[in-house]
Each structure stands twice: as structure tokens, then as C-alpha cells.
Design a protein around this motif. Structure first.
Motif, PDB file in Angstrom:
ATOM      1  N   MET A   1       0.845  -1.192   0.000  1.00 15.55           N
ATOM      2  CA  MET A   1       0.000   0.000   0.000  1.00 15.55           C
ATOM      3  C   MET A   1       0.881   1.244   0.000  1.00 15.55           C
ATOM      4  SD  MET A   1      -2.912   1.165   2.772  1.00 15.55           S
ATOM      5  CE  MET A   1      -3.972  -0.231   2.379  1.00 15.55           C
ATOM      6  N   SER A   2       0.559   2.208  -0.826  1.00 20.72           N
ATOM      7  CA  SER A   2       1.331   3.441  -0.909  1.00 20.72           C
ATOM      8  C   SER A   2       1.223   4.213   0.400  1.00 20.72           C
ATOM      9  CB  SER A   2       0.829   4.305  -2.062  1.00 20.72           C
ATOM     10  OG  SER A   2       0.935   3.612  -3.286  1.00 20.72           O
ATOM     11  N   LYS A   3       2.334   4.850   0.767  1.00 21.58           N
ATOM     12  CA  LYS A   3       2.372   5.616   2.011  1.00 21.58           C
ATOM     13  C   LYS A   3       2.697   7.073   1.700  1.00 21.58           C
ATOM     14  CE  LYS A   3       1.759   2.029   4.744  1.00 21.58           C
ATOM     15  NZ  LYS A   3       0.582   1.883   5.626  1.00 21.58           N
ATOM     16  N   PHE A   4       2.308   7.931   2.616  1.00 22.44           N
ATOM     17  CA  PHE A   4       2.644   9.344   2.506  1.00 22.44           C
ATOM     18  C   PHE A   4       2.814   9.905   3.904  1.00 22.44           C
ATOM     19  CE2 PHE A   4      -1.941   9.073   2.768  1.00 22.44           C
ATOM     20  CZ  PHE A   4      -2.269  10.052   3.681  1.00 22.44           C
ATOM     21  N   SER A   5       3.520  11.014   3.986  1.00 19.80           N
ATOM     22  CA  SER A   5       3.729  11.676   5.272  1.00 19.80           C
ATOM     23  C   SER A   5       2.639  12.714   5.478  1.00 19.80           C
ATOM     24  CB  SER A   5       5.112  12.341   5.306  1.00 19.80           C
ATOM     25  OG  SER A   5       5.218  13.194   6.425  1.00 19.80           O
ATOM     26  N   ALA A   6       1.865  12.535   6.536  1.00 18.58           N
ATOM     27  CA  ALA A   6       0.782  13.478   6.819  1.00 18.58           C
ATOM     28  C   ALA A   6       1.334  14.877   7.080  1.00 18.58           C
ATOM     29  CB  ALA A   6      -0.041  12.998   8.015  1.00 18.58           C
ATOM     30  N   SER A   7       2.456  14.968   7.789  1.00 15.32           N
ATOM     31  CA  SER A   7       3.023  16.279   8.093  1.00 15.32           C
ATOM     32  C   SER A   7       3.551  16.961   6.841  1.00 15.32           C
ATOM     33  CB  SER A   7       4.135  16.145   9.139  1.00 15.32           C
ATOM     34  OG  SER A   7       5.160  15.279   8.680  1.00 15.32           O
ATOM     35  N   ASP A   8       4.200  16.191   5.962  1.00 17.49           N
ATOM     36  CA  ASP A   8       4.693  16.767   4.706  1.00 17.49           C
ATOM     37  C   ASP A   8       3.535  17.266   3.856  1.00 17.49           C
ATOM     38  OD1 ASP A   8       7.253  16.204   5.472  1.00 17.49           O
ATOM     39  OD2 ASP A   8       7.488  14.439   4.183  1.00 17.49           O
ATOM     40  N   ALA A   9       2.471  16.490   3.789  1.00 16.27           N
ATOM     41  CA  ALA A   9       1.302  16.891   2.997  1.00 16.27           C
ATOM     42  C   ALA A   9       0.657  18.151   3.575  1.00 16.27           C
ATOM     43  CB  ALA A   9       0.284  15.758   2.952  1.00 16.27           C
ATOM     44  N   ALA A  10       0.649  18.259   4.896  1.00 14.16           N
ATOM     45  CA  ALA A  10       0.026  19.416   5.537  1.00 14.16           C
ATOM     46  C   ALA A  10       0.767  20.707   5.230  1.00 14.16           C
ATOM     47  CB  ALA A  10      -0.043  19.197   7.051  1.00 14.16           C
ATOM     48  N   PHE A  11       2.076  20.605   4.999  1.00 13.09           N
ATOM     49  CA  PHE A  11       2.890  21.806   4.785  1.00 13.09           C
ATOM     50  C   PHE A  11       3.145  22.096   3.308  1.00 13.09           C
ATOM     51  CE2 PHE A  11       3.807  21.044   9.236  1.00 13.09           C
ATOM     52  CZ  PHE A  11       3.898  22.330   9.755  1.00 13.09           C
ATOM     53  N   VAL A  12       2.513  21.348   2.415  1.00 12.34           N
ATOM     54  CA  VAL A  12       2.787  21.555   0.995  1.00 12.34           C
ATOM     55  C   VAL A  12       2.352  22.948   0.535  1.00 12.34           C
ATOM     56  CG1 VAL A  12       0.592  20.619   0.146  1.00 12.34           C
ATOM     57  CG2 VAL A  12       2.630  20.463  -1.277  1.00 12.34           C
ATOM     58  N   GLY A  13       1.338  23.518   1.181  1.00 11.31           N
ATOM     59  CA  GLY A  13       0.892  24.866   0.819  1.00 11.31           C
ATOM     60  C   GLY A  13       1.989  25.894   1.004  1.00 11.31           C
ATOM     61  N   PHE A  14       2.776  25.746   2.062  1.00 13.20           N
ATOM     62  CA  PHE A  14       3.887  26.664   2.289  1.00 13.20           C
ATOM     63  C   PHE A  14       4.945  26.506   1.194  1.00 13.20           C
ATOM     64  CE2 PHE A  14       1.964  26.082   6.455  1.00 13.20           C
ATOM     65  CZ  PHE A  14       1.926  27.387   6.948  1.00 13.20           C
ATOM     66  N   ARG A  15       5.139  25.265   0.751  1.00 16.39           N
ATOM     67  CA  ARG A  15       6.096  25.042  -0.337  1.00 16.39           C
ATOM     68  C   ARG A  15       5.631  25.707  -1.623  1.00 16.39           C
ATOM     69  NH1 ARG A  15       6.063  21.380  -4.306  1.00 16.39           N
ATOM     70  NH2 ARG A  15       4.570  19.982  -3.299  1.00 16.39           N
ATOM     71  N   LEU A  16       4.335  25.633  -1.884  1.00 17.88           N
ATOM     72  CA  LEU A  16       3.795  26.271  -3.082  1.00 17.88           C
ATOM     73  C   LEU A  16       3.965  27.786  -3.038  1.00 17.88           C
ATOM     74  CD1 LEU A  16       0.499  24.213  -3.583  1.00 17.88           C
ATOM     75  CD2 LEU A  16       2.668  23.953  -4.796  1.00 17.88           C
ATOM     76  N   VAL A  17       3.756  28.370  -1.855  1.00 19.77           N
ATOM     77  CA  VAL A  17       3.948  29.815  -1.710  1.00 19.77           C
ATOM     78  C   VAL A  17       5.404  30.176  -1.969  1.00 19.77           C
ATOM     79  CG1 VAL A  17       3.895  31.739  -0.080  1.00 19.77           C
ATOM     80  CG2 VAL A  17       2.021  30.077  -0.111  1.00 19.77           C
ATOM     81  N   ARG A  18       6.313  29.376  -1.468  1.00 15.00           N
ATOM     82  CA  ARG A  18       7.741  29.648  -1.646  1.00 15.00           C
ATOM     83  C   ARG A  18       8.172  29.474  -3.105  1.00 15.00           C
ATOM     84  NH1 ARG A  18       9.414  25.812   1.108  1.00 15.00           N
ATOM     85  NH2 ARG A  18      10.222  24.432  -0.501  1.00 15.00           N
ATOM     86  N   GLU A  19       7.622  28.465  -3.787  1.00 12.40           N
ATOM     87  CA  GLU A  19       8.030  28.171  -5.158  1.00 12.40           C
ATOM     88  C   GLU A  19       7.345  29.053  -6.188  1.00 12.40           C
ATOM     89  OE1 GLU A  19       7.184  24.058  -5.689  1.00 12.40           O
ATOM     90  OE2 GLU A  19       8.926  23.365  -4.511  1.00 12.40           O
ATOM     91  N   HIS A  20       6.187  29.628  -5.846  1.00 12.20           N
ATOM     92  CA  HIS A  20       5.422  30.408  -6.824  1.00 12.20           C
ATOM     93  C   HIS A  20       5.041  31.775  -6.257  1.00 12.20           C
ATOM     94  CE1 HIS A  20       4.951  26.692  -9.185  1.00 12.20           C
ATOM     95  NE2 HIS A  20       4.659  26.096  -8.043  1.00 12.20           N
ATOM     96  N   PRO A  21       6.012  32.596  -5.875  1.00  8.64           N
ATOM     97  CA  PRO A  21       5.684  33.894  -5.267  1.00  8.64           C
ATOM     98  C   PRO A  21       4.930  34.812  -6.230  1.00  8.64           C
ATOM     99  CG  PRO A  21       8.028  33.762  -5.797  1.00  8.64           C
ATOM    100  CD  PRO A  21       7.468  32.389  -5.978  1.00  8.64           C
TER     101      PRO A  21
END
Length: 305
Positions: A1-21
Motif C-alpha cells: 500500500m502506498s504511504k505518505f507523510s501526513a506532516s509533509d502533505a500538511a505543509f505543501v501549501g507553504f512550499r507552493l507559496v515559496r516556489e510560486h511567489p
């Protein structure tokens, strides 16, 4: 079964803000303009009625008849607001999905108004209708349990039945919301409204997904409070005292003249910026989790509505 990090997923919005100012800046300007336009329409349609409604809502002695009479005057505004919200969130959800799943397709700052957005509107309507139906069914069952508790002797039994019913309704609504949370992203990715597919793909991931969504919501609240604190501090300095902040958080929408003041415009700018930031933080975990699960081969393909 595929796994993902809940904390990483929760902070992806901040990454988008940083990558696409630049994209965030464009969205903030557009949201500010939309905020001003929607406020103008609100005032034109029902400015005085809305002010009266707010006053009556704060009056504990107001009669139900008075409340209903004032609400009747707000019917046109409610209709326009519903259509506006549906269109706005359809565009935002499609843009966030596009930013996460198709980062290279950045023309027009990821914003479009076409078939993808129309399908987002359809998915939004269906998901909300399903949740509404689940809510009413759960409330009915809860009322029956409460009635049984009262019939069985009332008092503590009725209180326990009411508590069980309340917790049960809340848990059921959260469960359905998480299981249907891929509907927007899968609708965007597959080109068809995908409600059943969301239910299928989220199986076995509810706990981790809920953790990501809760953490993202908490982060959005923190960002909101932080920005609000900064704006309030600037407002105190600019106005020379805390009394000048009333128009920032409780605008006078009686007329265009009372709304379009420096404080009113500042409020629109604040609303534009904060809506963009919170939208990216809250809406981006679902497509990010979907992207990871799909990459791991967990995505069903056939089932749509």
C-alpha cells in the motif's frame, strides 16, 4: 500500500507559496479586486438589510418573525453569493490542483475558466449534497436515540443518548468528508466527475489524511491570526489608536460611502492576501496526497459518478 507523510502533505501549501511567489502575488491582487467588487454588489443589493440583520442577530429579544422578515430581504444577496462562491471555489480548486499535478502548466498564473472549472463546480455540488444528506440522516438517527433515552427514563440516559448522538454525527460527517476529499482532484485529473473513485482510493488512508487536513487547518488558522495581528498593529499605528480598527474588522456596509474608506480598502487587501494563503494551505494537501498515492499505483481509474 502506498504511504505518505501526513506532516509533509500538511505543509505543501507553504512550499507552493515559496516556489510560486509571483503566482501568489497575482492571486492576491485578483482576490482583492474580487473582494471589492463583491462588497460593492452586496451593498447595492442589500447593504441596509444586512446591517439590520446583524443588529437583530445580536438582539436576544428579537422575535423570530422579525428575523424572518429581515432574512426575506436578503434572499437576492444569498442567491448571488451562492453562485459567486461556487464559481470562485471552482476556479481556486482547479488552480490548486493544476499547480500540484501540472506545475509546468503555469500560464495565466494557473487560473482558467473552462471545462475543468465547470467539472469542479459539478463535483462541489454533488459532494455537498451528499454531505447534506448524510447530515440529515445522522440527525434523524440522533433524534431517535434521544427520544429512546427520554422514554427510557430521561435524565442521565437522555443526556448520554444526546452526547452519543452529537459525537456520532460529528464523526460521521468527518469520515464522509475525508472519504470524498479526493473528488475535486480526481475530477481534475481524470476529466470526469469522480465521486465513487474518491471513496475507493481513500480507503485505508482516512487516519493519515485526517491528520494532514487537521494540521493544515491549524496552520491556516495560525497564518490568519499572524497576518491579522500584523494588520491590526499597522492599523493602530496609522490611526493613532485602537478605536480606529472598528472599520477594519466590522465594516459599515450601509452604503458605498461608508464602506470605501481607507480602512475599508485596507480590509479588502487583507481579505485578498489571507484568502490566497489559507486556500493554498487548506486545499493543497488533498492533491499532494493523491499525487503520491497515484505514483505508488493506488489510483483507481474507471469509476466516476
Amino acid at each position: 500500500m502506498s504511504k505518505f507523510s501526513a506532516s509533509d502533505a500538511a505543509f505543501v501549501g507553504f512550499r507552493l507559496v515559496r516556489e510560486h511567489p509571483r503566482t501568489v502575488a497575482v492571486w492576491a491582487v485578483l482576490m482583492t479586486v474580487l473582494s471589492l467588487i463583491s462588497s460593492t454588489i452586496t451593498i447595492k443589493l442589500a447593504g441596509p438589510q444586512l446591517t439590520e440583520f446583524m443588529a437583530i442577530s445580536a438582539d436576544k429579544d428579537a422575535s423570530p418573525e422579525t428575523m424572518l422578515a429581515v432574512m426575506g430581504g436578503l434572499a437576492p444577496l444569498m442567491g448571488v453569493s451562492l453562485i459567486y462562491s461556487l464559481a470562485l471555489y471552482s476556479v481556486i480548486l482547479a488552480a490548486v490542483n493544476r499547480m500540484v499535478l501540472q506545475p509546468g502548466d503555469n500560464r495565466s498564473a494557473y487560473l482558467r475558466f473552462g471545462p475543468d472549472e465547470v467539472r469542479q463546480a459539478g463535483a462541489l455540488i454533488l459532494v455537498n449534497l451528499i454531505l447534506l444528506a448524510v447530515y440529515f440522516a445522522a440527525i434523524l438517527v440522533s433524534a431517535i436515540l434521544l427520544g429512546i433515552g427520554i422514554a427510557a427514563g430521561g435524565g442521565a440516559i437522555a443526556g448520554l443518548a444526546g452526547l452519543i448522538g452529537f459525537v456520532g454525527v460529528a464523526c460521521l460527517m468527518i469520515y464522509f468528508a475525508v472519504r470524498l476529499s479526493f473528488a475535486s482532484t480526481m475530477t481534475f485529473d481524470t476529466g470526469r466527475i469522480a465521486i465513487k473513485s474518491s471513496w475507493t482510493m481513500t480507503k485505508g488512508h482516512v487516519g493519515a489524511m485526517l491528520g494532514a487536513y487537521v494540521l493544515a487547518t491549524v496552520m491556516a488558522v495560525i497564518v490568519y491570526l499572524l497576518v491579522m495581528t500584523i494588520v491590526a498593529a499597522v492599523g493602530v499605528i496609522a490611526s493613532g489608536g485602537i478605536t480606529g480598527l472598528g472599520g477594519l474588522f466590522e465594516p459599515d456596509m450601509t452604503s458605498l460611502e461608508t464602506f470605501f474608506t481607507p480602512i475599508g480598502v485596507a480590509r479588502a487587501v487583507f481579505a485578498g492576501v489571507i484568502s490566497v494563503l489559507t486556500s493554498l494551505i487548506v486545499f493543497s494537501p488533498a492533491p499532494e496526497i493523491y499525487r503520491i498515492l497515484k505514483a505508488g499505483g493506488a489510483a483507481p481509474v474507471e469509476t466516476g459518478v
